[in-house]
Design a protein around this motif. Structure first.
Motif, short mmCIF file in Angstrom:
data_model
loop_
_atom_site.label_atom_id
_atom_site.label_comp_id
_atom_site.label_asym_id
_atom_site.label_seq_id
_atom_site.Cartn_x
_atom_site.Cartn_y
_atom_site.Cartn_z
N VAL A 104 0.84 -1.20 0.00
CA VAL A 104 0.00 0.00 0.00
C VAL A 104 0.87 1.25 0.00
CG1 VAL A 104 -0.20 -0.15 2.53
CG2 VAL A 104 -1.81 1.28 1.24
N ALA A 105 0.51 2.21 -0.85
CA ALA A 105 1.21 3.50 -0.89
C ALA A 105 0.68 4.37 0.25
CB ALA A 105 0.97 4.19 -2.23
N ASP A 106 1.59 4.94 1.03
CA ASP A 106 1.18 5.73 2.20
C ASP A 106 1.99 7.02 2.27
OD1 ASP A 106 -0.29 6.27 4.45
OD2 ASP A 106 0.90 5.03 5.80
N ILE A 107 1.63 7.96 1.42
CA ILE A 107 2.21 9.32 1.30
C ILE A 107 3.66 9.27 0.80
CG2 ILE A 107 2.71 11.53 2.38
CD1 ILE A 107 0.50 10.97 4.39
N ASP A 108 4.60 8.90 1.65
CA ASP A 108 6.01 8.88 1.25
C ASP A 108 6.69 7.58 1.68
OD1 ASP A 108 6.07 9.27 3.97
OD2 ASP A 108 7.25 11.13 3.91
N ARG A 109 5.89 6.51 1.75
CA ARG A 109 6.44 5.20 2.06
C ARG A 109 5.56 4.13 1.44
NH1 ARG A 109 4.55 3.39 8.13
NH2 ARG A 109 2.43 4.25 8.03
N LEU A 110 6.14 2.97 1.22
CA LEU A 110 5.40 1.80 0.76
C LEU A 110 5.37 0.81 1.91
CD1 LEU A 110 4.11 0.28 -1.71
CD2 LEU A 110 6.37 -0.73 -2.08
N VAL A 111 4.17 0.39 2.29
CA VAL A 111 4.02 -0.51 3.43
C VAL A 111 3.69 -1.91 2.92
CG1 VAL A 111 2.78 -0.96 5.58
CG2 VAL A 111 3.25 1.40 4.88
N PRO A 125 10.75 3.56 3.00
CA PRO A 125 10.66 5.01 2.80
C PRO A 125 11.02 5.42 1.37
CG PRO A 125 12.65 4.47 4.02
CD PRO A 125 11.87 3.19 3.89
N ALA A 126 10.34 6.45 0.89
CA ALA A 126 10.61 7.00 -0.44
C ALA A 126 11.09 8.44 -0.24
CB ALA A 126 9.36 6.95 -1.31
N ARG A 160 14.94 -3.39 -2.61
CA ARG A 160 15.34 -1.99 -2.78
C ARG A 160 14.17 -1.18 -3.37
NH1 ARG A 160 20.78 -0.74 -3.01
NH2 ARG A 160 20.36 0.83 -4.60
N PHE A 161 13.82 -0.10 -2.67
CA PHE A 161 12.75 0.78 -3.12
C PHE A 161 13.38 2.09 -3.54
CE2 PHE A 161 8.81 3.42 -2.04
CZ PHE A 161 8.14 3.03 -3.18
N GLU A 162 13.34 2.37 -4.84
CA GLU A 162 14.04 3.54 -5.35
C GLU A 162 13.35 4.08 -6.60
OE1 GLU A 162 17.90 1.95 -5.93
OE2 GLU A 162 17.27 0.48 -7.42
N PRO A 163 13.63 5.34 -6.97
CA PRO A 163 13.04 5.87 -8.20
C PRO A 163 13.45 5.03 -9.41
CG PRO A 163 13.98 7.63 -6.88
CD PRO A 163 14.44 6.35 -6.26
N TRP A 164 12.46 4.69 -10.22
CA TRP A 164 12.70 3.86 -11.41
C TRP A 164 12.67 4.72 -12.67
CZ3 TRP A 164 8.99 2.27 -15.26
CH2 TRP A 164 9.45 1.28 -16.14
N LEU A 165 11.77 5.71 -12.68
CA LEU A 165 11.64 6.60 -13.84
C LEU A 165 11.11 7.94 -13.38
CD1 LEU A 165 11.51 7.22 -16.91
CD2 LEU A 165 9.22 6.22 -16.91
N ALA A 166 11.82 9.00 -13.74
CA ALA A 166 11.38 10.37 -13.47
C ALA A 166 11.32 11.11 -14.80
CB ALA A 166 12.32 11.07 -12.51
N SER A 167 10.12 11.60 -15.16
CA SER A 167 9.97 12.26 -16.46
C SER A 167 8.71 13.12 -16.46
CB SER A 167 9.86 11.21 -17.57
OG SER A 167 9.53 11.82 -18.81
#
Length: 293
Positions: A104-111, A125-126, A160-167
């Motif tokens: 579940v996405a929870d603002i700035d973290r994935l639980v 944490p993201a 690992r939870f990290e940015p995969w694509l920023a565009s």
């Protein structure tokens, strides 16, 4: 904004020579049931094998870290199984299941939650994320999460939870759907505010191999899109949160309005075997189920 208003605005501003089909037949989608008493429900994830639907409730403002958010477990016939099956979240939104884990996405973290117990097992944490929104899983158990406000898609893979694509091409990504070797994105676009007109968005597809982004089909702008589910290989059920609409969108560019709600139709779920669509209505605090023909 009503479906009629949406159609007029979309045709006048964006469709041009494209044609939009007439509303659904008189009978339309058949309402099966509704569940009330939720608290700003944002996402519905059906689990047909378990016979339940997981529904996230924001429990307050969408960006507040207040611990009031929760996930309900509801039977596929609309009976409440457990209102606060998983509690203590902040503002939970998108949901995805991979194996015995619910994400579940929870603002700035994935639980990460155990589907058997409803207990949180891990929190990823993201850093820098502002509004984690929808969540999707691929066939290998990798988890993709849209951060709407930063035009970023995060990925959880091998712990690992990290940015995969920023565009910027993601156009405020909201709904996510893994389909084959592509990630289908339902973008929000730009909301009208401060006297400035809104800019509606159209569906996008992202290659899972090279991360290239391009319009899905003819890329016709449709609205402020939220939830997306595949109805078929080239047909999608999509919500427009601002217009309060459920739409059928084909890759040919044809858009069929199916249902008209109050503003707040959010991240839908779909059960293909029964043609049942599950629509969380955030501003009405309820979940509604319809059979779609």
């Amino acid at each position: 904004m009503t479906i009629r208003g949406f159609v007029v605005a979309a045709v006048a501003a964006y469709l041009g020579a494209h044609s939009m089909c007439a509303p659904a037949a008189a009978a339309g989608p058949a309402k099966l049931w509704e569940v009330t008493g939720l608290e700003a429900p944002e996402s519905a994830l059906p689990d047909p094998e378990a016979g339940v639907v997981y529904v996230s409730s924001v429990g307050g403002a969408s960006g507040d870290k207040n611990g009031n958010g929760f996930i309900s477990k509801i039977a596929l016939d609309g009976k409440m199984v457990s209102l606060k099956w998983a509690a203590g979240l902040d503002a939970p939104k998108g949901l995805a299941r991979a194996g015995e884990r619910l994400y579940v996405a929870d603002i700035d973290r994935l639980v990460e939650i155990d589907v058997k117990t409803g207990k949180a097992l891990a929190s990823y944490p993201a850093k820098g994320a502002r509004f984690l929104n929808d969540v999707a899983a691929d066939g290998e158990g990798r988890i993709y999460v849209a951060d709407t406000f930063t035009n970023t898609i995060w990925r959880l893979a091998e712990g690992r939870f990290e940015p995969w694509l920023a565009s910027k091409a993601l156009n405020s990504p909201n709904g996510l759907l893994v389909q084959g070797d592509k990630l289908i994105v339902a973008p929000w676009g730009v909301t009208a505010e401060d006297g400035k007109p809104g800019v509606p968005a159209g569906l996008l597809e992202v290659s899972l191999k090279d991360k290239s982004v391009r319009p899905l089909g003819d890329g016709t702008p449709v609205g402020n899109l939220d939830g997306i589910e595949a109805e078929g290989p080239s047909t999608y059920l999509v919500t427009d949160w601002v217009a309060g609409a459920l739409l059928r969108i084909e890759t040919s560019g044809k858009v069929t309005p199916l249902l008209d709600f109050n503003q707040g139709s959010a991240d839908i779920g779909y059960v293909p075997s029964t043609k049942t669509v599950l629509v969380p209505l955030m501003n009405d605090n309820r979940l509604e189920a319809y059979r779609i023909e």
